[in-house]
Design an enzyme around this catalytic site. Structure first.
Site, mmCIF file in Angstrom:
data_model
loop_
_atom_site.group_PDB
_atom_site.id
_atom_site.type_symbol
_atom_site.label_atom_id
_atom_site.label_comp_id
_atom_site.label_asym_id
_atom_site.label_seq_id
_atom_site.Cartn_x
_atom_site.Cartn_y
_atom_site.Cartn_z
ATOM 1 N N MET A 1 -3.164 59.026 -5.027
ATOM 2 C CA MET A 1 -4.563 58.801 -5.410
ATOM 3 C C MET A 1 -5.235 60.097 -5.841
ATOM 4 O O MET A 1 -6.129 60.088 -6.695
ATOM 5 C CB MET A 1 -5.310 58.146 -4.250
ATOM 6 C CG MET A 1 -4.680 56.804 -3.874
ATOM 7 S SD MET A 1 -5.734 55.719 -2.937
ATOM 8 C CE MET A 1 -5.738 56.506 -1.348
ATOM 9 N N ASN B 1 -8.772 65.154 -0.255
ATOM 10 C CA ASN B 1 -7.952 63.945 -0.357
ATOM 11 C C ASN B 1 -6.603 64.080 0.342
ATOM 12 O O ASN B 1 -6.018 63.069 0.755
ATOM 13 C CB ASN B 1 -7.757 63.633 -1.854
ATOM 14 C CG ASN B 1 -6.568 62.749 -2.119
ATOM 15 O OD1 ASN B 1 -6.659 61.528 -2.036
ATOM 16 N ND2 ASN B 1 -5.418 63.357 -2.428
ATOM 17 N N ASP C 1 -1.656 74.879 1.163
ATOM 18 C CA ASP C 1 -1.498 74.024 2.333
ATOM 19 C C ASP C 1 -2.881 73.959 2.974
ATOM 20 O O ASP C 1 -3.423 74.985 3.408
ATOM 21 C CB ASP C 1 -0.474 74.650 3.296
ATOM 22 C CG ASP C 1 -0.268 73.801 4.536
ATOM 23 O OD1 ASP C 1 -1.195 73.046 4.914
ATOM 24 O OD2 ASP C 1 0.803 73.903 5.153
ATOM 25 N N VAL C 2 -3.459 72.754 3.035
ATOM 26 C CA VAL C 2 -4.861 72.631 3.465
ATOM 27 C C VAL C 2 -5.092 73.048 4.918
ATOM 28 O O VAL C 2 -6.229 73.212 5.342
ATOM 29 C CB VAL C 2 -5.414 71.196 3.257
ATOM 30 C CG1 VAL C 2 -5.512 70.861 1.776
ATOM 31 C CG2 VAL C 2 -4.586 70.159 4.016
ATOM 32 N N LYS D 1 -9.094 59.932 10.903
ATOM 33 C CA LYS D 1 -9.961 59.386 9.848
ATOM 34 C C LYS D 1 -11.367 59.095 10.384
ATOM 35 O O LYS D 1 -12.355 59.147 9.644
ATOM 36 C CB LYS D 1 -9.327 58.128 9.236
ATOM 37 C CG LYS D 1 -8.048 58.447 8.445
ATOM 38 C CD LYS D 1 -8.314 59.438 7.317
ATOM 39 C CE LYS D 1 -7.104 59.717 6.457
ATOM 40 N NZ LYS D 1 -7.378 60.666 5.362
ATOM 41 N N TYR E 1 -3.913 58.806 13.539
ATOM 42 C CA TYR E 1 -4.421 58.505 12.182
ATOM 43 C C TYR E 1 -5.839 57.942 12.290
ATOM 44 O O TYR E 1 -6.750 58.409 11.600
ATOM 45 C CB TYR E 1 -3.509 57.515 11.451
ATOM 46 C CG TYR E 1 -3.860 57.403 9.972
ATOM 47 C CD1 TYR E 1 -3.550 58.428 9.083
ATOM 48 C CD2 TYR E 1 -4.517 56.284 9.469
ATOM 49 C CE1 TYR E 1 -3.878 58.340 7.730
ATOM 50 C CE2 TYR E 1 -4.851 56.184 8.117
ATOM 51 C CZ TYR E 1 -4.525 57.214 7.256
ATOM 52 O OH TYR E 1 -4.860 57.130 5.918
ATOM 53 N N ASP F 1 -2.157 71.613 -3.868
ATOM 54 C CA ASP F 1 -1.193 70.764 -3.172
ATOM 55 C C ASP F 1 -0.049 71.655 -2.687
ATOM 56 O O ASP F 1 0.029 72.834 -3.060
ATOM 57 C CB ASP F 1 -0.650 69.681 -4.143
ATOM 58 C CG ASP F 1 -0.195 68.408 -3.428
ATOM 59 O OD1 ASP F 1 0.677 68.515 -2.549
ATOM 60 O OD2 ASP F 1 -0.694 67.317 -3.761
ATOM 61 N N THR G 1 4.306 59.612 2.856
ATOM 62 C CA THR G 1 4.753 59.733 4.242
ATOM 63 C C THR G 1 4.696 58.402 4.995
ATOM 64 O O THR G 1 4.836 58.382 6.216
ATOM 65 C CB THR G 1 3.869 60.775 4.959
ATOM 66 O OG1 THR G 1 2.498 60.532 4.591
ATOM 67 C CG2 THR G 1 4.240 62.186 4.578
HETATM 68 N N1 LIG Z 1 -2.355 54.941 0.584
HETATM 69 C C1 LIG Z 1 -3.109 54.322 1.458
HETATM 70 O O1 LIG Z 1 -2.828 53.168 1.857
HETATM 71 C C2 LIG Z 1 -4.360 54.960 1.996
HETATM 72 C C3 LIG Z 1 -5.308 54.142 2.631
HETATM 73 C C4 LIG Z 1 -6.441 54.716 3.143
HETATM 74 C C5 LIG Z 1 -6.659 56.077 3.032
HETATM 75 N N2 LIG Z 1 -5.718 56.855 2.414
HETATM 76 C C6 LIG Z 1 -5.998 58.296 2.333
HETATM 77 O O2 LIG Z 1 -6.128 58.664 0.978
HETATM 78 C C7 LIG Z 1 -5.650 60.008 0.787
HETATM 79 C C8 LIG Z 1 -4.603 60.029 -0.338
HETATM 80 O O3 LIG Z 1 -3.539 59.160 0.027
HETATM 81 P P1 LIG Z 1 -2.321 58.778 -0.952
HETATM 82 O O4 LIG Z 1 -2.045 57.351 -0.770
HETATM 83 O O5 LIG Z 1 -2.573 59.307 -2.308
HETATM 84 O O6 LIG Z 1 -1.144 59.615 -0.246
HETATM 85 P P2 LIG Z 1 0.116 60.386 -0.892
HETATM 86 O O7 LIG Z 1 1.037 60.627 0.237
HETATM 87 O O8 LIG Z 1 0.617 59.632 -2.070
HETATM 88 O O9 LIG Z 1 -0.528 61.745 -1.419
HETATM 89 C C9 LIG Z 1 -1.021 62.710 -0.503
HETATM 90 C C10 LIG Z 1 -1.032 64.051 -1.203
HETATM 91 O O10 LIG Z 1 -1.469 65.026 -0.236
HETATM 92 C C11 LIG Z 1 -0.579 66.137 -0.301
HETATM 93 N N3 LIG Z 1 -0.533 66.851 0.969
HETATM 94 C C12 LIG Z 1 -0.003 66.417 2.147
HETATM 95 N N4 LIG Z 1 -0.083 67.386 3.071
HETATM 96 C C13 LIG Z 1 -0.695 68.455 2.473
HETATM 97 C C14 LIG Z 1 -1.068 69.746 2.910
HETATM 98 N N5 LIG Z 1 -0.809 70.157 4.163
HETATM 99 N N6 LIG Z 1 -1.688 70.562 2.039
HETATM 100 C C15 LIG Z 1 -1.930 70.160 0.766
HETATM 101 N N7 LIG Z 1 -1.586 68.963 0.289
HETATM 102 C C16 LIG Z 1 -0.972 68.114 1.140
HETATM 103 C C17 LIG Z 1 0.773 65.512 -0.651
HETATM 104 O O11 LIG Z 1 1.685 66.481 -1.126
HETATM 105 C C18 LIG Z 1 0.368 64.473 -1.680
HETATM 106 O O12 LIG Z 1 0.280 65.027 -2.974
HETATM 107 C C19 LIG Z 1 -5.119 60.448 2.148
HETATM 108 O O13 LIG Z 1 -6.105 61.204 2.819
HETATM 109 C C20 LIG Z 1 -4.876 59.146 2.871
HETATM 110 O O14 LIG Z 1 -4.912 59.289 4.271
HETATM 111 C C21 LIG Z 1 -4.577 56.324 1.892
#
Ligand SMILES: NC(=O)c1ccc[n+]([C@@H]2O[C@H](COP(=O)([O-])OP(=O)(O)OC[C@H]3O[C@@H](n4cnc5c(N)ncnc54)[C@H](O)[C@@H]3O)[C@@H](O)[C@H]2O)c1
Length: 252
Positions: free
Chosen positions: A19, A91, A64-65, A161, A157, A38, A195
């Protein structure tokens, strides 16, 4: 391109994939200069190439955040490259189904570290930059998991959140007079995260879908557009709010 955030500088964490990548693409198409940060060294430059091929402006920095010092260095470089930071999208995150045991301690530390510390450090380093420029907009990615319990997700989690949800309100109140708006976006059932464990299993997902009033997954662009709205001046009087992008899940 309609230019809803034309010439704004947007920093997006986790912007190399999922996203975050879709948000980077849409923000660039709407005229922003995008700083993708990222830990994915291969994916980040690919996203930049895609945005540039479509006529947009983007650059990638490894960050790394959870690393306070790296935040200081990278935000300084972004300001050097683009002049300021107007929009921050926190994000980056790790999934609650990565760890099966809800009491797995490594899981707890990892979830709290990436999902909460990451947002804390992002705001710590970007708020002063925004304040110096007269304001900005911060969008923090929470989740439906920040509002409610679930029986197949690590406790960390939901806790992480929930923390993102309330730190958003805390920062909104604290920094309103500096011209900074802070809001959270709460996606529901979206495409699996990198993940994801059990929640990526089609059988499990089918059961989860049964609880979604719209009976379908959300799409990455539907979350990205909610982020765009909150980031843009269309949301100029909106701060401390939470936008649920969940097909009605939290309303049911
Ligand atoms: N996919 C879902 O169902 C969902 C639902 C609700 C909320 N979210 C939230 O939305 C956000 C984006 O989710 P997504 O589905 O795109 O996940 P994703 O796993 O596809 O992408 C997450 C991104 O964060 C990066 N990342 C992870 N750890 C990091 C770190 N330590 N430093 C920098 N970058 C890092 C990853 O490399 C990846 O590019 C997240 O916060 C997630 O918790 C996702």
């Amino acid at each position: 391109m309609t230019g809803r955030i034309k010439d704004k500088v947007a920093l997006i964490t986790g912007g190399a994939f999922g996203m975050g990548a879709e948000t980077a693409r849409i923000f660039a198409a709407e005229g922003a200069k995008v700083a993708i940060v990222d830990i994915l060294d291969d994916e980040g430059p690919k996203r930049v190439q895609e945005i540039e091929s479509a006529g947009g402006v983007a650059r990638f920095w490894r960050l790394d955040v959870t690393d306070d010092a790296a935040w200081a260095a990278v935000t300084a470089e972004v300001v050097k490259a683009f002049g300021r930071i107007d929009i921050l999208v926190n994000n980056a995150g790790v999934s609650g189904s990565k760890y099966e045991d809800p009491f797995d301690e490594t899981g707890w530390r990892t979830l709290m570290s990436i999902n909460v510390d990451g947002v804390f450090y992002g705001m710590k380093h970007v708020v002063p930059i925004m304040a110096e420029n007269g304001g900005g907009s911060i969008v923090n990615l929470s989740s439906i998991s920040g509002n409610t319990g679930q029986n197949n997700i690590h406790h960390g989690y939901n806790a992480s959140k929930g923390a993102v949800r309330t730190i958003t309100k805390s920062a909104a109140v604290r920094h309103a007079r500096q011209g900074i708006r802070v809001n959270s976006v709460h996606p529901g059932l979206m495409p699996p995260m990198r993940t994801s464990g059990a929640t990526a299993d089609p059988v499990v997902r089918q059961k989860m879908l049964a609880r979604v009033p719209m009976r379908r997954n959300g799409r990455a662009d539907e979350v990205a557009k909610a982020c765009l709205f909150l980031a843009s001046d269309d949301a100029s009087y909106i701060t401390g709010s939470e936008l649920h992008v969940d097909g009605g899940y939290l309303a049911s």
